[in-house]
Design a protein around this motif. Structure first.
Motif, PDB file in Angstrom:
ATOM      1  N   ARG A   2       0.836  -1.193   0.000  1.00 14.17           N
ATOM      2  CA  ARG A   2       0.000   0.000   0.000  1.00 14.17           C
ATOM      3  C   ARG A   2       0.873   1.245   0.000  1.00 14.17           C
ATOM      4  O   ARG A   2       1.985   1.252   0.498  1.00 14.17           O
ATOM      5  CB  ARG A   2      -0.857   0.048   1.277  1.00 14.17           C
ATOM      6  CG  ARG A   2      -1.719  -1.162   1.513  1.00 14.17           C
ATOM      7  CD  ARG A   2      -2.602  -0.905   2.719  1.00 14.17           C
ATOM      8  NE  ARG A   2      -3.195  -2.142   3.189  1.00 14.17           N
ATOM      9  CZ  ARG A   2      -4.295  -2.201   3.913  1.00 14.17           C
ATOM     10  NH1 ARG A   2      -4.917  -1.106   4.230  1.00 14.17           N
ATOM     11  NH2 ARG A   2      -4.769  -3.352   4.308  1.00 14.17           N
ATOM     12  N   SER A   3       0.348   2.310  -0.567  1.00 15.01           N
ATOM     13  CA  SER A   3       1.050   3.578  -0.438  1.00 15.01           C
ATOM     14  C   SER A   3       0.734   4.164   0.934  1.00 15.01           C
ATOM     15  O   SER A   3      -0.219   3.765   1.601  1.00 15.01           O
ATOM     16  CB  SER A   3       0.597   4.547  -1.530  1.00 15.01           C
ATOM     17  OG  SER A   3      -0.704   5.009  -1.261  1.00 15.01           O
ATOM     18  N   THR A   6      -2.824   5.585   1.157  1.00 18.02           N
ATOM     19  CA  THR A   6      -3.942   4.693   1.398  1.00 18.02           C
ATOM     20  C   THR A   6      -3.960   4.165   2.820  1.00 18.02           C
ATOM     21  O   THR A   6      -5.023   3.859   3.351  1.00 18.02           O
ATOM     22  CB  THR A   6      -3.909   3.519   0.405  1.00 18.02           C
ATOM     23  OG1 THR A   6      -2.643   2.864   0.482  1.00 18.02           O
ATOM     24  CG2 THR A   6      -4.106   4.011  -1.013  1.00 18.02           C
ATOM     25  N   GLU A  58      -3.321   8.940  -7.307  1.00 17.76           N
ATOM     26  CA  GLU A  58      -3.159   7.487  -7.236  1.00 17.76           C
ATOM     27  C   GLU A  58      -4.299   6.773  -7.959  1.00 17.76           C
ATOM     28  O   GLU A  58      -4.090   5.723  -8.580  1.00 17.76           O
ATOM     29  CB  GLU A  58      -3.053   7.041  -5.783  1.00 17.76           C
ATOM     30  CG  GLU A  58      -1.798   7.563  -5.109  1.00 17.76           C
ATOM     31  CD  GLU A  58      -1.458   6.842  -3.815  1.00 17.76           C
ATOM     32  OE1 GLU A  58      -2.142   5.859  -3.483  1.00 17.76           O
ATOM     33  OE2 GLU A  58      -0.501   7.259  -3.144  1.00 17.76           O
ATOM     34  N   GLY A  62      -3.606   4.432 -11.164  1.00 21.93           N
ATOM     35  CA  GLY A  62      -4.052   3.049 -11.120  1.00 21.93           C
ATOM     36  C   GLY A  62      -4.970   2.691 -12.279  1.00 21.93           C
ATOM     37  O   GLY A  62      -4.833   1.632 -12.899  1.00 21.93           O
ATOM     38  N   ARG A 123       0.903   4.863  -6.861  1.00 24.33           N
ATOM     39  CA  ARG A 123      -0.432   4.301  -7.081  1.00 24.33           C
ATOM     40  C   ARG A 123      -0.609   3.147  -6.114  1.00 24.33           C
ATOM     41  O   ARG A 123       0.346   2.660  -5.500  1.00 24.33           O
ATOM     42  CB  ARG A 123      -0.619   3.823  -8.522  1.00 24.33           C
ATOM     43  CG  ARG A 123       0.315   2.713  -8.947  1.00 24.33           C
ATOM     44  CD  ARG A 123      -0.158   2.055 -10.232  1.00 24.33           C
ATOM     45  NE  ARG A 123       0.829   1.168 -10.806  1.00 24.33           N
ATOM     46  CZ  ARG A 123       1.097  -0.060 -10.385  1.00 24.33           C
ATOM     47  NH1 ARG A 123       0.459  -0.545  -9.339  1.00 24.33           N
ATOM     48  NH2 ARG A 123       2.019  -0.804 -10.978  1.00 24.33           N
ATOM     49  N   ASP A 124      -1.859   2.704  -5.995  1.00 21.95           N
ATOM     50  CA  ASP A 124      -2.136   1.528  -5.186  1.00 21.95           C
ATOM     51  C   ASP A 124      -1.592   0.299  -5.896  1.00 21.95           C
ATOM     52  O   ASP A 124      -1.302   0.317  -7.085  1.00 21.95           O
ATOM     53  CB  ASP A 124      -3.646   1.403  -4.968  1.00 21.95           C
ATOM     54  CG  ASP A 124      -3.988   0.456  -3.841  1.00 21.95           C
ATOM     55  OD1 ASP A 124      -3.162   0.314  -2.929  1.00 21.95           O
ATOM     56  OD2 ASP A 124      -5.077  -0.142  -3.876  1.00 21.95           O
ATOM     57  N   ASP A 125      -1.432  -0.777  -5.147  1.00 21.30           N
ATOM     58  CA  ASP A 125      -0.918  -2.019  -5.704  1.00 21.30           C
ATOM     59  C   ASP A 125      -1.821  -3.159  -5.280  1.00 21.30           C
ATOM     60  O   ASP A 125      -2.563  -3.046  -4.300  1.00 21.30           O
ATOM     61  CB  ASP A 125       0.505  -2.262  -5.201  1.00 21.30           C
ATOM     62  CG  ASP A 125       1.353  -3.009  -6.205  1.00 21.30           C
ATOM     63  OD1 ASP A 125       0.778  -3.552  -7.159  1.00 21.30           O
ATOM     64  OD2 ASP A 125       2.581  -3.045  -6.031  1.00 21.30           O
ATOM     65  N   TRP A 128      -5.045  -4.884  -2.581  1.00 21.20           N
ATOM     66  CA  TRP A 128      -5.763  -4.151  -1.542  1.00 21.20           C
ATOM     67  C   TRP A 128      -7.080  -3.571  -2.043  1.00 21.20           C
ATOM     68  O   TRP A 128      -7.224  -3.197  -3.192  1.00 21.20           O
ATOM     69  CB  TRP A 128      -4.885  -3.016  -1.005  1.00 21.20           C
ATOM     70  CG  TRP A 128      -3.552  -3.495  -0.545  1.00 21.20           C
ATOM     71  CD1 TRP A 128      -2.344  -3.285  -1.153  1.00 21.20           C
ATOM     72  CD2 TRP A 128      -3.279  -4.283   0.601  1.00 21.20           C
ATOM     73  NE1 TRP A 128      -1.346  -3.891  -0.454  1.00 21.20           N
ATOM     74  CE2 TRP A 128      -1.888  -4.515   0.626  1.00 21.20           C
ATOM     75  CE3 TRP A 128      -4.067  -4.830   1.613  1.00 21.20           C
ATOM     76  CZ2 TRP A 128      -1.264  -5.246   1.627  1.00 21.20           C
ATOM     77  CZ3 TRP A 128      -3.443  -5.565   2.608  1.00 21.20           C
ATOM     78  CH2 TRP A 128      -2.066  -5.764   2.613  1.00 21.20           C
ATOM     79  N   LEU A 130      -9.588  -0.432  -0.875  1.00 21.04           N
ATOM     80  CA  LEU A 130      -9.510   0.722   0.003  1.00 21.04           C
ATOM     81  C   LEU A 130     -10.634   1.714  -0.246  1.00 21.04           C
ATOM     82  O   LEU A 130     -11.127   1.829  -1.361  1.00 21.04           O
ATOM     83  CB  LEU A 130      -8.168   1.437  -0.213  1.00 21.04           C
ATOM     84  CG  LEU A 130      -6.955   0.577   0.170  1.00 21.04           C
ATOM     85  CD1 LEU A 130      -5.734   1.056  -0.566  1.00 21.04           C
ATOM     86  CD2 LEU A 130      -6.731   0.628   1.659  1.00 21.04           C
ATOM     87  N   TYR A 133     -11.054   4.414  -3.381  1.00 14.20           N
ATOM     88  CA  TYR A 133     -10.542   3.778  -4.579  1.00 14.20           C
ATOM     89  C   TYR A 133     -11.668   2.993  -5.233  1.00 14.20           C
ATOM     90  O   TYR A 133     -12.467   2.353  -4.553  1.00 14.20           O
ATOM     91  CB  TYR A 133      -9.342   2.897  -4.249  1.00 14.20           C
ATOM     92  CG  TYR A 133      -8.126   3.726  -3.903  1.00 14.20           C
ATOM     93  CD1 TYR A 133      -8.125   4.481  -2.729  1.00 14.20           C
ATOM     94  CD2 TYR A 133      -7.027   3.797  -4.728  1.00 14.20           C
ATOM     95  CE1 TYR A 133      -7.049   5.284  -2.405  1.00 14.20           C
ATOM     96  CE2 TYR A 133      -5.939   4.582  -4.399  1.00 14.20           C
ATOM     97  CZ  TYR A 133      -5.956   5.330  -3.242  1.00 14.20           C
ATOM     98  OH  TYR A 133      -4.890   6.132  -2.929  1.00 14.20           O
TER      99      TYR A 133
END
Length: 480
Positions: A2-3, A6, A58, A62, A123-125, A128, A130, A133
């Protein structure tokens, strides 16, 4: 992973739910854009605006990557001749929307420059899920279910009459839990507009017109993307421009937020302009794709959530690319992706109006950023033809788009040029690994890439030498 954005988002939303003041509902992802905002504990209004722009960045980043992946999954030698032109058109639609998301991402960086916030290209990965998002980040081959998800997250609160009858069907296919299973992208921009418009929360002193020379402009980034140039969902239909807005005041910032929302992520209404929004184009794509008797034959058998970083079993719900040549190509794609993001971040530190040294170096950085976009497409198109696991299995590899360990630039300008040279050297080593593994076309591309990198390295060494004294005695250009 996660960033940090987030991670903190959970805490902020939890605060809003526990606050007895009904106005706190304005913080949640289910709030209407017109709801009053409550500034969470630990934030000033200005700092919260920076935070929301980081969330927006983000989200845009994404979506950009997910749309690109879906586009690259289309096609292949198994597509019947009669369907190939249709598949090419669908791919053009997805790539066009992805480019428009790039325009949104760049515009958000301009707004961060305007209000004196740090840039955010994170960005998110996966895997996850959230708040705010749209849905959990995932790289998946195109399917009716995936297009239905895109329709939902880009949709307005009220669907237009001509498609309202399909709303329940599409939402159920995309998200079995119904409307509680996703968040519409436009809501984050609604909250930002509410905050930016409030002079009590964001006084005029928050908007710095002197950052304009450091912002990205359409003249620099919108090359070749006039209206209609990026594919249309139906023959003869127009498509919007790639929107890259600069901003120097409250009004121009609000105009930029409005433009992004109207292009496809509006929380409240579908644009009535002749240009098709993202929602409208995805809706037409869904209707065409879902009508196919066997849509799977139109896509390559690429693996979902491909990965090369870490151990094979390190991340659940991902597919490790085990076939060594494909893995090396994926590592090269990851590296060139990092180079693109590094060039983009660097461009915001160089003035576009100073002339001389800075104008030359800004041009060199922007030129390489454009080059990396084409390089990524070329490598992705090679990857999807190669085995993912081994030559005996039909599954194909796919672009990984894994984030590097850091996107933070060195403090001194001379060291940024040194970073560019480091990445070129790393790419040269990877190219030696993949030569001869993707046929003559692959080798021709690699030869061209080495030549381009050689020219870029010479330019970067010159910039490093010319700018050494400047960099050693001053801070990076512009407000960051």
């Amino acid at each position: 992973m996660r960033s940090r954005v987030t991670e903190q988002l959970h805490q902020i939303l939890e605060q809003s739910l526990k606050t007895p003041d009904s106005h706190a509902k304005g913080l949640g992802p289910d709030s209407a854009s017109s709801s009053p905002l409550v500034i969470p504990r630990g934030f000033s209004p200005h700092d919260y605006a920076v935070f929301l722009l980081h969330v927006a960045a983000e989200i845009e980043h994404g979506l950009l990557i997910q749309y690109l992946f879906a586009a690259y999954s289309l096609g292949g030698p198994q597509v019947p001749e009669v369907d190939r032109s249709k598949v090419v058109r669908w791919q053009a639609i997805l790539l066009g929307i992805a480019r428009e998301e790039m325009g949104h991402l760049i515009t958000v960086q301009n707004l961060l420059k305007l209000i004196g916030g740090p840039l955010n290209l994170e960005r998110d990965d996966f895997p996850w899920d959230l708040p705010f998002y749209p849905f959990p980040f995932a790289l998946e081959p195109l399917s009716a279910k995936l297009i239905a998800r895109y329709v939902c997250i880009e949709s307005p609160n009220t669907w237009p009459d001509n498609w309202a009858a399909k709303q329940k069907e599409i939402e159920h296919l995309a998200f079995p839990n119904g409307s509680d299973g996703f968040n519409r992208v436009g809501r984050i921009y609604g909250n930002l507009k509410t905050l930016f418009a409030d002079k009590a929360l964001m006084p005029d002193s928050c908007f710095h017109a002197d950052t304009l020379p450091y912002q990205a402009s359409f003249d620099e980034w919108g090359r070749g993307y006039a209206a209609g140039a990026r594919g249309a969902a139906s023959p003869g239909a127009a498509t919007p421009d790639v929107l890259i807005y600069t901003a120097y005041s409250r009004k121009t910032a609000l105009d930029a937020l409005d433009a992004i929302a109207e292009q496809g992520e509006a929380a409240d209404a579908v644009s009535q302009e002749k240009d098709l929004s993202h929602f409208e184009r995805f809706m037409e794509l869904y209707q065409e794709f879902s009508a196919e008797p066997d849509p799977s034959k139109l896509c390559r058998p690429v693996v979902g959530n491909p990965r090369v970083v870490g151990e094979p079993d390190a991340v659940p719900n991902t597919t490790y690319i085990a076939y060594a040549p494909s893995r090396y190509w994926a590592e090269l794609l990851n590296l060139r992706y990092r180079m693109l993001l590094t060039f983009l971040a660097h461009s915001f530190r160089i003035s576009g109006g100073a002339g001389g040294y800075e104008e030359m170096t800004r041009g060199a950085v922007l030129n390489r950023a454009f080059g990396e976009m084409y390089n990524l497409r070329a490598i992705a198109n090679i990857l999807v033809t190669l085995p993912a696991i081994d030559v005996a299995t039909p599954s194909r590899a796919a672009p990984t788009f894994e984030l590097p360990y850091t996107l933070t630039l060195p403090y001194l300008e001379r060291d940024v040029w040194g970073l560019h040279l480091d990445l070129i050297k790393a790419s040269e080593d990877l190219i030696a690994q993949v030569k001869g593994t993707a046929g003559n076309d692959g080798d021709a591309f690699l030869t061209s890439l080495l030549a381009i990198d050689g020219n870029a390295a010479a330019t970067f060494r010159s910039a490093l030498n010319d700018g050494f004294n400047r960099s050693a005695t001053r801070t990076p250009g512009g407000l960051s």
